[in-house]
Design a protein around this motif. Structure first.
Motif, PDB file in Angstrom:
ATOM      1  N   GLY A   1     -17.362   0.362  -7.459  1.00 59.20           N
ATOM      2  CA  GLY A   1     -16.920  -0.928  -8.332  1.00 59.20           C
ATOM      3  C   GLY A   1     -17.448  -2.011  -7.794  1.00 59.20           C
ATOM      4  O   GLY A   1     -18.273  -2.142  -6.910  1.00 59.20           O
ATOM      5  N   PRO A   2     -17.238  -3.176  -8.489  1.00 56.44           N
ATOM      6  CA  PRO A   2     -17.545  -4.528  -7.943  1.00 56.44           C
ATOM      7  C   PRO A   2     -17.081  -4.937  -6.482  1.00 56.44           C
ATOM      8  O   PRO A   2     -16.198  -4.428  -6.028  1.00 56.44           O
ATOM      9  CB  PRO A   2     -16.858  -5.360  -9.140  1.00 56.44           C
ATOM     10  N   THR A   3     -17.807  -5.990  -5.936  1.00 59.78           N
ATOM     11  CA  THR A   3     -17.288  -6.388  -4.662  1.00 59.78           C
ATOM     12  C   THR A   3     -16.194  -7.198  -4.853  1.00 59.78           C
ATOM     13  O   THR A   3     -15.750  -7.689  -5.893  1.00 59.78           O
ATOM     14  CB  THR A   3     -18.632  -7.190  -4.298  1.00 59.78           C
ATOM     15  N   GLN A   4     -15.438  -7.389  -3.770  1.00 62.47           N
ATOM     16  CA  GLN A   4     -14.239  -8.393  -3.667  1.00 62.47           C
ATOM     17  C   GLN A   4     -14.425  -9.475  -2.556  1.00 62.47           C
ATOM     18  O   GLN A   4     -15.187  -9.252  -1.881  1.00 62.47           O
ATOM     19  CB  GLN A   4     -13.176  -7.590  -3.207  1.00 62.47           C
ATOM     20  N   THR A   5     -14.098 -10.642  -3.000  1.00 69.31           N
ATOM     21  CA  THR A   5     -14.291 -11.733  -1.842  1.00 69.31           C
ATOM     22  C   THR A   5     -13.169 -12.348  -1.660  1.00 69.31           C
ATOM     23  O   THR A   5     -12.090 -12.198  -2.587  1.00 69.31           O
ATOM     24  CB  THR A   5     -15.051 -12.693  -3.004  1.00 69.31           C
ATOM     25  N   PHE A   6     -12.934 -12.748  -0.631  1.00 67.06           N
ATOM     26  CA  PHE A   6     -11.800 -13.634  -0.257  1.00 67.06           C
ATOM     27  C   PHE A   6     -12.373 -14.720   0.524  1.00 67.06           C
ATOM     28  O   PHE A   6     -13.494 -14.738   1.187  1.00 67.06           O
ATOM     29  CB  PHE A   6     -10.691 -12.944   0.512  1.00 67.06           C
ATOM     30  N   LEU A   7     -11.572 -16.041   0.388  1.00 68.08           N
ATOM     31  CA  LEU A   7     -12.120 -17.275   0.738  1.00 68.08           C
ATOM     32  C   LEU A   7     -11.476 -17.670   2.049  1.00 68.08           C
ATOM     33  O   LEU A   7     -10.141 -17.690   2.152  1.00 68.08           O
ATOM     34  CB  LEU A   7     -11.915 -18.252  -0.084  1.00 68.08           C
ATOM     35  N   VAL A   8     -12.238 -17.974   3.189  1.00 67.61           N
ATOM     36  CA  VAL A   8     -11.619 -18.357   4.395  1.00 67.61           C
ATOM     37  C   VAL A   8     -11.830 -19.898   4.595  1.00 67.61           C
ATOM     38  O   VAL A   8     -12.988 -20.413   4.527  1.00 67.61           O
ATOM     39  CB  VAL A   8     -12.617 -17.476   5.470  1.00 67.61           C
ATOM     40  N   THR A   9     -10.883 -20.670   4.511  1.00 71.16           N
ATOM     41  CA  THR A   9     -10.945 -22.203   4.471  1.00 71.16           C
ATOM     42  C   THR A   9     -10.396 -22.838   5.986  1.00 71.16           C
ATOM     43  O   THR A   9      -9.763 -22.155   6.609  1.00 71.16           O
ATOM     44  CB  THR A   9     -10.075 -22.624   3.253  1.00 71.16           C
ATOM     45  N   PRO A  10     -10.693 -23.990   6.138  1.00 66.83           N
ATOM     46  CA  PRO A  10     -10.112 -24.702   7.160  1.00 66.83           C
ATOM     47  C   PRO A  10      -8.673 -24.560   7.137  1.00 66.83           C
ATOM     48  O   PRO A  10      -8.069 -24.716   5.773  1.00 66.83           O
ATOM     49  CB  PRO A  10     -10.781 -26.192   7.216  1.00 66.83           C
ATOM     50  N   ARG A  11      -7.858 -24.746   8.062  1.00 69.20           N
ATOM     51  CA  ARG A  11      -6.484 -24.800   8.180  1.00 69.20           C
ATOM     52  C   ARG A  11      -6.020 -26.089   7.680  1.00 69.20           C
ATOM     53  O   ARG A  11      -6.565 -26.949   7.587  1.00 69.20           O
ATOM     54  CB  ARG A  11      -6.135 -24.599   9.671  1.00 69.20           C
ATOM     55  N   ASP A  12      -4.984 -25.757   6.536  1.00 65.93           N
ATOM     56  CA  ASP A  12      -4.588 -26.965   5.998  1.00 65.93           C
ATOM     57  C   ASP A  12      -3.561 -28.006   6.807  1.00 65.93           C
ATOM     58  O   ASP A  12      -3.544 -29.074   6.268  1.00 65.93           O
ATOM     59  CB  ASP A  12      -3.834 -26.521   4.751  1.00 65.93           C
ATOM     60  N   ASP A  13      -3.603 -27.786   7.966  1.00 63.26           N
ATOM     61  CA  ASP A  13      -2.754 -28.543   8.808  1.00 63.26           C
ATOM     62  C   ASP A  13      -3.622 -29.693   9.523  1.00 63.26           C
ATOM     63  O   ASP A  13      -3.078 -30.191  10.388  1.00 63.26           O
ATOM     64  CB  ASP A  13      -1.435 -27.904   9.551  1.00 63.26           C
ATOM     65  N   GLY A  14      -4.899 -29.291   9.493  1.00 63.30           N
ATOM     66  CA  GLY A  14      -6.029 -30.062  10.258  1.00 63.30           C
ATOM     67  C   GLY A  14      -6.303 -29.799  11.457  1.00 63.30           C
ATOM     68  O   GLY A  14      -6.984 -30.501  12.357  1.00 63.30           O
ATOM     69  N   THR A  15      -5.512 -28.773  11.945  1.00 60.74           N
ATOM     70  CA  THR A  15      -5.831 -28.243  13.302  1.00 60.74           C
ATOM     71  C   THR A  15      -7.065 -27.324  13.219  1.00 60.74           C
ATOM     72  O   THR A  15      -7.277 -26.842  12.197  1.00 60.74           O
ATOM     73  CB  THR A  15      -4.720 -27.509  13.912  1.00 60.74           C
ATOM     74  N   PRO A  16      -7.853 -27.109  14.267  1.00 65.47           N
ATOM     75  CA  PRO A  16      -9.015 -26.316  14.316  1.00 65.47           C
ATOM     76  C   PRO A  16      -8.772 -24.780  13.918  1.00 65.47           C
ATOM     77  O   PRO A  16      -7.531 -24.226  14.272  1.00 65.47           O
ATOM     78  CB  PRO A  16      -9.576 -26.363  15.668  1.00 65.47           C
ATOM     79  N   GLY A  17      -9.635 -24.099  13.419  1.00 68.18           N
ATOM     80  CA  GLY A  17      -9.382 -22.829  12.946  1.00 68.18           C
ATOM     81  C   GLY A  17      -9.259 -22.799  11.205  1.00 68.18           C
ATOM     82  O   GLY A  17      -9.663 -23.466  10.554  1.00 68.18           O
ATOM     83  N   TYR A  18      -8.856 -21.428  10.816  1.00 66.66           N
ATOM     84  CA  TYR A  18      -9.301 -21.011   9.575  1.00 66.66           C
ATOM     85  C   TYR A  18      -7.995 -20.407   9.029  1.00 66.66           C
ATOM     86  O   TYR A  18      -6.958 -19.895   9.760  1.00 66.66           O
ATOM     87  CB  TYR A  18     -10.385 -19.957   9.485  1.00 66.66           C
ATOM     88  N   GLN A  19      -7.927 -20.224   7.731  1.00 65.99           N
ATOM     89  CA  GLN A  19      -6.809 -19.472   6.961  1.00 65.99           C
ATOM     90  C   GLN A  19      -7.133 -18.989   5.764  1.00 65.99           C
ATOM     91  O   GLN A  19      -8.576 -19.259   5.577  1.00 65.99           O
ATOM     92  CB  GLN A  19      -5.494 -20.358   6.729  1.00 65.99           C
ATOM     93  N   ILE A  20      -6.915 -18.000   5.196  1.00 64.14           N
ATOM     94  CA  ILE A  20      -7.378 -17.273   4.047  1.00 64.14           C
ATOM     95  C   ILE A  20      -6.518 -17.735   3.083  1.00 64.14           C
ATOM     96  O   ILE A  20      -5.268 -17.699   2.979  1.00 64.14           O
ATOM     97  CB  ILE A  20      -7.277 -15.498   4.353  1.00 64.14           C
TER      98      ILE A  20
END
Length: 134
Positions: free
Chosen positions: A54-73
Motif C-alpha cells: 500500500g501507500p506510505t503513511q506519514t505522521f507529523l512530529v511537531t515542537p511541543r505546544d507548551d513551548g518546552t523543549p521536545g516534540y509531540q506527535i
C-alpha cells in the motif's frame, strides 16, 4: 543541551519532498521508514511503509505546544511528549523496523539532500535553542 546532531542517523533524510520520500519507500518491506524535514516550521515527518503493497503513511512530529523543549506527535490525543526524534523512533520501533539509509540513495538525490543536511540541522538547532532560552 537539547542539541541534536542527526548526522549519524542515516534514516534522517533532511529536506526531501513528500514525493521523494514516497519514491524512496516504494517497493520496500513493511516497516521501512525514513524521517524528513516537514514543510511545517521546526517539524519532521516520519514516513513509513505500513504494509507491503500500500501507500506510505506519514505522521507529523511537531515542537511541543507548551513551548518546552521536545516534540509531540500531531495526531496523538494523549499528548505524549518526546525529548528527541530518537525517542520517537524508540517508542515506535515495532512499526519503524527498517531504516532507509540515505547512503543507499542514488547519488544525485543524495548529494542534493546531504549538501544542505548538516548546515540546515545545525542552524535549526541553534535557532531553536535561542528561542527556548529567550
Amino acid at each position: 543541551s537539547g542539541n541534536m546532531d542527526m548526522s549519524p542517523h542515516k534514516w534522517f533524510h533532511g529536506k526531501i519532498s513528500r514525493h521523494q520520500a514516497e519514491k524512496i519507500l516504494t517497493g520496500t518491506p513493511k516497516g521501512s521508514f525514513l524521517i524528513r524535514n516537514s514543510s511545517h516550521p521546526d517539524s519532521f515527518a516520519v514516513v513509513w511503509q505500513s504494509n507491503h503493497s500500500g501507500p506510505t503513511q506519514t505522521f507529523l512530529v511537531t515542537p511541543r505546544d507548551d513551548g518546552t523543549p521536545g516534540y509531540q506527535i500531531a495526531k496523538e490525543a494523549e499528548g505524549r511528549r518526546y525529548a528527541t526524534l530518537l525517542d520517537v523512533r524508540r517508542v515506535f520501533k515495532a512499526r519503524l523496523k527498517h531504516p532507509m539509509d540515505r547512503t543507499d540513495l542514488s547519488a544525485d538525490v543524495r548529494d542534493a539532500v546531504l549538501m544542505q543536511y548538516d548546515d540546515d540541522l545545525a542552524a535549526y538547532e541553534r535557532q531553536r535553542a535561542e528561542r527556548i532560552q529567550n
